[in-house]
Design a protein around this motif. Sequence first.
Motif, PDB file in Angstrom:
ATOM      1  N   THR A  23      30.943   6.411  26.648  1.00  0.00           N
ATOM      2  CA  THR A  23      30.156   7.535  27.148  1.00  0.00           C
ATOM      3  C   THR A  23      30.988   8.793  27.371  1.00  0.00           C
ATOM      4  O   THR A  23      30.412   9.851  27.636  1.00  0.00           O
ATOM      5  CB  THR A  23      29.454   7.156  28.461  1.00  0.00           C
ATOM      6  N   LEU A  24      32.302   8.679  27.286  1.00  0.00           N
ATOM      7  CA  LEU A  24      33.134   9.869  27.441  1.00  0.00           C
ATOM      8  C   LEU A  24      33.008  10.766  26.216  1.00  0.00           C
ATOM      9  O   LEU A  24      32.880  10.278  25.090  1.00  0.00           O
ATOM     10  CB  LEU A  24      34.607   9.470  27.624  1.00  0.00           C
ATOM     11  N   PRO A  25      33.054  12.082  26.411  1.00  0.00           N
ATOM     12  CA  PRO A  25      33.004  12.958  25.245  1.00  0.00           C
ATOM     13  C   PRO A  25      34.296  12.849  24.441  1.00  0.00           C
ATOM     14  O   PRO A  25      35.388  12.765  25.001  1.00  0.00           O
ATOM     15  CB  PRO A  25      32.853  14.354  25.850  1.00  0.00           C
ATOM     16  N   ALA A  26      34.136  12.797  23.129  1.00  0.00           N
ATOM     17  CA  ALA A  26      35.292  12.670  22.232  1.00  0.00           C
ATOM     18  C   ALA A  26      34.948  13.349  20.910  1.00  0.00           C
ATOM     19  O   ALA A  26      33.770  13.548  20.587  1.00  0.00           O
ATOM     20  CB  ALA A  26      35.617  11.200  22.008  1.00  0.00           C
ATOM     21  N   PRO A  27      35.970  13.717  20.141  1.00  0.00           N
ATOM     22  CA  PRO A  27      35.691  14.260  18.809  1.00  0.00           C
ATOM     23  C   PRO A  27      34.925  13.249  17.960  1.00  0.00           C
ATOM     24  O   PRO A  27      35.012  12.035  18.185  1.00  0.00           O
ATOM     25  CB  PRO A  27      37.080  14.514  18.231  1.00  0.00           C
ATOM     26  N   ARG A  28      34.192  13.761  16.999  1.00  0.00           N
ATOM     27  CA  ARG A  28      33.314  12.918  16.198  1.00  0.00           C
ATOM     28  C   ARG A  28      34.068  11.798  15.485  1.00  0.00           C
ATOM     29  O   ARG A  28      33.610  10.656  15.440  1.00  0.00           O
ATOM     30  CB  ARG A  28      32.569  13.780  15.184  1.00  0.00           C
ATOM     31  N   ASP A 115      22.523   5.098  15.043  1.00  0.00           N
ATOM     32  CA  ASP A 115      21.301   5.779  14.613  1.00  0.00           C
ATOM     33  C   ASP A 115      21.546   7.279  14.444  1.00  0.00           C
ATOM     34  O   ASP A 115      21.070   7.882  13.471  1.00  0.00           O
ATOM     35  CB  ASP A 115      20.165   5.543  15.604  1.00  0.00           C
ATOM     36  N   ILE A 116      22.277   7.871  15.364  1.00  0.00           N
ATOM     37  CA  ILE A 116      22.592   9.305  15.259  1.00  0.00           C
ATOM     38  C   ILE A 116      23.419   9.578  14.014  1.00  0.00           C
ATOM     39  O   ILE A 116      23.174  10.551  13.287  1.00  0.00           O
ATOM     40  CB  ILE A 116      23.309   9.786  16.535  1.00  0.00           C
ATOM     41  N   LYS A 117      24.385   8.714  13.739  1.00  0.00           N
ATOM     42  CA  LYS A 117      25.224   8.885  12.550  1.00  0.00           C
ATOM     43  C   LYS A 117      24.385   8.764  11.272  1.00  0.00           C
ATOM     44  O   LYS A 117      24.546   9.561  10.343  1.00  0.00           O
ATOM     45  CB  LYS A 117      26.339   7.845  12.545  1.00  0.00           C
ATOM     46  N   ALA A 118      23.459   7.800  11.247  1.00  0.00           N
ATOM     47  CA  ALA A 118      22.595   7.638  10.069  1.00  0.00           C
ATOM     48  C   ALA A 118      21.681   8.850   9.897  1.00  0.00           C
ATOM     49  O   ALA A 118      21.468   9.316   8.757  1.00  0.00           O
ATOM     50  CB  ALA A 118      21.772   6.366  10.205  1.00  0.00           C
ATOM     51  N   LEU A 119      21.153   9.390  10.982  1.00  0.00           N
ATOM     52  CA  LEU A 119      20.295  10.574  10.893  1.00  0.00           C
ATOM     53  C   LEU A 119      21.081  11.802  10.436  1.00  0.00           C
ATOM     54  O   LEU A 119      20.574  12.618   9.654  1.00  0.00           O
ATOM     55  CB  LEU A 119      19.625  10.846  12.230  1.00  0.00           C
ATOM     56  N   GLU A 120      22.325  11.939  10.909  1.00  0.00           N
ATOM     57  CA  GLU A 120      23.160  13.053  10.466  1.00  0.00           C
ATOM     58  C   GLU A 120      23.461  12.958   8.974  1.00  0.00           C
ATOM     59  O   GLU A 120      23.444  13.964   8.261  1.00  0.00           O
ATOM     60  CB  GLU A 120      24.466  13.094  11.259  1.00  0.00           C
ATOM     61  N   GLU A 121      23.720  11.740   8.493  1.00  0.00           N
ATOM     62  CA  GLU A 121      23.974  11.559   7.058  1.00  0.00           C
ATOM     63  C   GLU A 121      22.722  11.854   6.232  1.00  0.00           C
ATOM     64  O   GLU A 121      22.801  12.458   5.164  1.00  0.00           O
ATOM     65  CB  GLU A 121      24.468  10.148   6.785  1.00  0.00           C
ATOM     66  N   LEU A 126      19.813  15.551   2.626  1.00  0.00           N
ATOM     67  CA  LEU A 126      18.659  16.416   2.364  1.00  0.00           C
ATOM     68  C   LEU A 126      19.081  17.863   2.194  1.00  0.00           C
ATOM     69  O   LEU A 126      18.496  18.605   1.388  1.00  0.00           O
ATOM     70  CB  LEU A 126      17.620  16.287   3.487  1.00  0.00           C
ATOM     71  N   LYS A 127      20.084  18.277   2.928  1.00  0.00           N
ATOM     72  CA  LYS A 127      20.574  19.631   2.839  1.00  0.00           C
ATOM     73  C   LYS A 127      21.246  19.876   1.492  1.00  0.00           C
ATOM     74  O   LYS A 127      21.144  20.957   0.912  1.00  0.00           O
ATOM     75  CB  LYS A 127      21.563  19.911   3.970  1.00  0.00           C
ATOM     76  N   GLU A 128      21.922  18.859   0.954  1.00  0.00           N
ATOM     77  CA  GLU A 128      22.602  18.982  -0.344  1.00  0.00           C
ATOM     78  C   GLU A 128      21.611  19.047  -1.495  1.00  0.00           C
ATOM     79  O   GLU A 128      21.893  19.641  -2.523  1.00  0.00           O
ATOM     80  CB  GLU A 128      23.575  17.814  -0.537  1.00  0.00           C
TER      81      GLU A 128
END
Length: 129
Positions: A23-28, A115-121, A126-128
């Motif tokens: 739960t700590l904030p960290a780089p992606r 799930d967040i990682k899959a949605l970002e991918e 879609l953007k590409e």
Amino acid sequence: MALQWMILACVVAAEAAVAALLTLPAPRAVRNQIVGLVSLLLQPIATVIPFAAFQLLDIYWKKEHRLMCTSEVCTADERIRFEKTMFKAQRNVILCVSACLLYWCIYRIVKYNKDIKALEEAARRLKEE
């Protein structure tokens, strides 16, 4: 019997540390590495659930078959001993429940991150297009 409770206490402490780390904030990139490592460890750590359930059943059985010290016949030492065993049993129930609850929290945090990682991918694909 004390060794079992010591092991369960160490597992709860480790689960709490892992939950805090997740739960700590960290780089992606670091977060993805941590989530990947924890997701690999989730299946072996799942053995804490049946272990805690067995311990809860043991506590329940001992409570049902314990001699009650509520009458006037009990001495002060017997009453103190009875109260100590009740406090230990309550502490151990909290330990078992927290082990199961922390495991579930870690599982859900890892699932949400995946799930967040899959949605970002998916959004990137879609953007590409």
